[in-house]
Every structure is written in C-alpha cells, then in structure tokens.
Motif scaffolding. Structure first.
Motif, short mmCIF file in Angstrom:
data_model
loop_
_atom_site.label_atom_id
_atom_site.label_comp_id
_atom_site.label_asym_id
_atom_site.label_seq_id
_atom_site.Cartn_x
_atom_site.Cartn_y
_atom_site.Cartn_z
N VAL A 31 -11.61 92.48 38.81
CA VAL A 31 -11.55 92.17 37.39
C VAL A 31 -12.91 91.69 36.89
CG1 VAL A 31 -10.53 90.62 35.67
CG2 VAL A 31 -9.08 91.71 37.40
N ALA A 32 -13.63 90.95 37.73
CA ALA A 32 -14.96 90.48 37.35
C ALA A 32 -15.91 91.65 37.10
CB ALA A 32 -15.52 89.57 38.43
N GLU A 71 -14.87 93.11 33.62
CA GLU A 71 -15.22 92.29 32.47
C GLU A 71 -16.73 92.23 32.25
OE1 GLU A 71 -13.35 91.52 30.21
OE2 GLU A 71 -11.40 91.75 31.16
N VAL A 88 -4.10 89.06 32.60
CA VAL A 88 -5.31 89.08 31.76
C VAL A 88 -4.98 88.41 30.43
CG1 VAL A 88 -7.12 90.54 30.79
CG2 VAL A 88 -5.99 91.21 32.92
N HIS A 103 -19.01 84.93 34.24
CA HIS A 103 -18.62 85.47 32.93
C HIS A 103 -17.10 85.58 32.82
CE1 HIS A 103 -18.35 88.03 29.41
NE2 HIS A 103 -17.71 88.94 30.12
N THR A 104 -16.46 86.09 33.85
CA THR A 104 -15.00 86.22 33.84
C THR A 104 -14.35 84.85 33.83
OG1 THR A 104 -15.23 88.28 35.09
CG2 THR A 104 -13.03 87.30 35.00
N SER A 120 -18.60 93.76 28.88
CA SER A 120 -19.50 92.93 28.09
C SER A 120 -20.87 93.57 27.92
CB SER A 120 -19.64 91.55 28.76
OG SER A 120 -20.57 90.75 28.07
N VAL A 128 -11.53 83.69 40.82
CA VAL A 128 -11.71 84.95 40.09
C VAL A 128 -11.42 86.15 41.00
CG1 VAL A 128 -13.39 86.39 38.87
CG2 VAL A 128 -13.40 83.91 38.54
#
Length: 352
Positions: A118-119, A122, A341, A310-311, A126, A114
């Motif tokens: 980006v994590a 995201e 993505v 989560h990602t 959320s 990951v």
C-alpha cells in the motif's frame, strides 16, 4: 496530526528486504529520505539474517542523517514513528520494527504499522498525481494488478507463483551480473544490447500470470551459455528476451484490467517499475487506449522510508496507530487487500 500544523513530522522506516530506508515527511512535503542497500557478490543472492544484521548496523546512521536532512531541532515536532509491518523477509522486517519501537518509546509517541504494498501505491499516487488508476505493482517479491474500491485495494490479478523481479534476480545470478545497484538494473542495461529473441513460454490466465516456467527455461539456457555448451544466444539476448516476454504479459493483463473496469489511468510502482523498457511498453498501450500513465524513477519506485512515512500520515490522520509499549507487530505475509483504506472515503471503482 493537526491539519493546521504543517510542521508536524512523521518518520518512516522501511526494511522489508535488502534495502533499508528512513524518510521524514510533513503533511505537505517530503523533507528527508535516506537509504542503504545490502549487496551480495555477483552470482549470489542474500540471506535474511545477513540483511537483518546490515540493517541493524546502518539504521542508527540513516536515522541521524534523516534528522539532519529534515533539520529537526525539537523532538516534539515528531508526532509518530511509522514502520513496515509486512510483507517481506522476517529478519529484516524485525530489524526495522524494533528500531521504530525503540525510537517511538524514546520519544514517547505512537507507532504506525504500514503495509509495504500500500505504501508503494500511495507514494506513486502522490508523486504522479494519478487519482484512481489501475496499479501495476511489480517488485522482487510481489507482482499484482490493483485498484481501489470500497475502502480496499483489491487484487484484480497477480502472479500465481513467483514475482517478476525474482525472475530478473535469478537470471542475473546465473549470468553472474553485478548486484549493484541491483541485479534487475544490470539485466535492464544488458538487455539493450540484445538482438536475438530466445523463445519463452507465455503464461497468462485471465489477469493472473505465472513466471516459474519462464525462469526454468531462461535459467537452463543461461547455464548452457556460461558453461559454453550453447552459445547461440548471448547474455544480452537472454536478458532482452526475458524482459520482452514478461513485460508483454504484464501489459496484456494490465490492459485487460483497464478494459474490465473502464479505467483510463495506469500507475506503475515497485522496484521493477523504474525499468524504462517496461514504462515504454506501457506507454504504447496507454497511447492506443488514450489513457494516462503514471510512472516514477528509482527514487520512489525502489523501497524507501519516505513511502512508509507518507502513507503513515494518511493513516495517522484517520486514527490508525498503536502504542509502542504494547509491542511492534510484523508479519512476512500481509496481503494488500487486507488493509482498510480509510483515507479514501467515498471513492468507488467505476462500474462495480
């Protein structure tokens, strides 16, 4: 991950800097999130090798605690192990990657590498339920303005030298402020007592920013204060002045990105993102533009394993995973806009 089986779990391990965390999620909920932080002495930073040793010592306990929180009775419930591939500091990244690989090999399941940045995005999307915002990502190692378009998070603006969080950390070191819970938090709290603004340069170039000159100025004044050579400005004044100046730069460049893209939604992520003064200033700008602000607290802004897990759920469902027996790649340099993505199919940046 089978969309009809919501009990399947993914474990995420984050260890890109001085914080190490283990999170466990299903497709529907967060069920475990454990974290520990390596702290240096006041006035000191931390060395990557020291941080890596800390992560290696604490990770087995964090994993055990996360399993207990998640009430995992059967290892077959876990379908993948995720880890931070980068960006970050080499030795801590390696500690997290190796731990993830060992766990994946033990359970005989794939790994999901990951991207740290980006994590953050995201997880923030959320938690705040923001759909397609301009993202201000601010942390100790990164400062970027992002937005999604054409299967990538494009960098609309960024720091040209050092990250904004690094400025706070360095000032805290000069002023010998506590590193617990974080130097940035110590700066934030002391800044509330500041009354006199120390003039600092203001370096904005379009949607890009530069902070090294500001750091040089504030550090010089901080050293003069600590040596009693110049006490015109207190430590609180310096903390307040640094915050007000760099946050104004961040707000200006974020607003410019909103104007260019015609987007009326902002998301703040990253460790500096839980600073309440930054959130307050951003809210004022959003109010002027009738825009929505998405912001979270330290549970989700600060590095954690849950954001990685989560990602990874999103990536795993789209076929992005690796065989643990083929190695666990990690890298200190992993640009946000290098990630494809796949999970945001069909979404497009307005007017682009």
């Amino acid at each position: 991950m089978n969309p009809t089986n919501y009990t399947q779990k993914i474990i995420g391990i984050e260890g890109s800097a001085n914080k190490v965390g283990v999170g466990i999620v299903t497709e529907m909920e967060l069920i475990a999130n454990t974290r520990a932080t390596f702290h240096g002495e006041p006035g000191e930073g931390f060395r990557p090798t020291e941080v890596a040793r800390h992560h290696q010592r604490i990770l087995p306990d964090l994993i055990a605690d996360a399993f207990e929180q998640a009430e995992i009775k059967d290892a077959s419930e876990v379908v993948a192990i995720a880890y931070t591939k980068g960006p970050g500091m080499g030795a801590p990244l390696q500690a997290g990657a190796v731990a993830a690989q060992a766990l994946a090999m033990t359970l005989g399941i794939p790994m999901v590498p990951v991207n740290h940045c980006v994590a953050h995005v995201e997880m923030g999307r959320s938690i705040t339920q923001t759909r397609n915002p301009i993202v201000l990502y601010v942390s100790g190692g990164n400062t970027q303005i992002l937005n999604y378009s054409r299967k990538k998070y494009y960098i609309l603006g960024e720091t040209l030298d050092i990250a904004v969080g690094n400025c706070f950390d360095r000032l805290a070191r000069v002023l010998k402020l506590p590193n617990e819970p974080s130097p940035g938090y110590s700066v934030e709290q002391l800044a509330k007592q500041g009354t006199k603004l120390f003039p600092l340069s203001y370096s904005v170039k379009g949607m890009d920013m530069a902070f090294s000159g500001i750091l040089t100025q504030i550090s010089k004044q901080g050293k003069a204060l600590m040596s009693q050579k110049d006490t015109k400005y207190s430590a609180a004044d310096l903390c307040m002045s640094l915050q007000e100046t760099v946050f104004a730069m961040l707000i200006e460049t974020t607003e410019r990105a909103m104007s260019v893209t015609n987007i009326a939604e902002v998301l703040i992520v990253g460790g500096v993102g839980c600073n309440l003064r930054l959130q307050q200033m951003m809210q004022l700008m959003c109010d002027d533009r009738s825009a929505k602000l998405g912001a979270t607290d330290a549970r989700y802004c600060i590095d954690n394993g849950a954001m990685v897990a989560h990602t990874a759920v999103l990536m795993y469902k789209n076929g992005v995973y690796t065989n643990p027996y083929e190695g666990c790649e990690y890298t200190q340099r992993y640009r946000t806009d290098e990630v494809e993505v796949l999970w945001r199919k069909g979404e497009q940046l307005p007017n682009v």
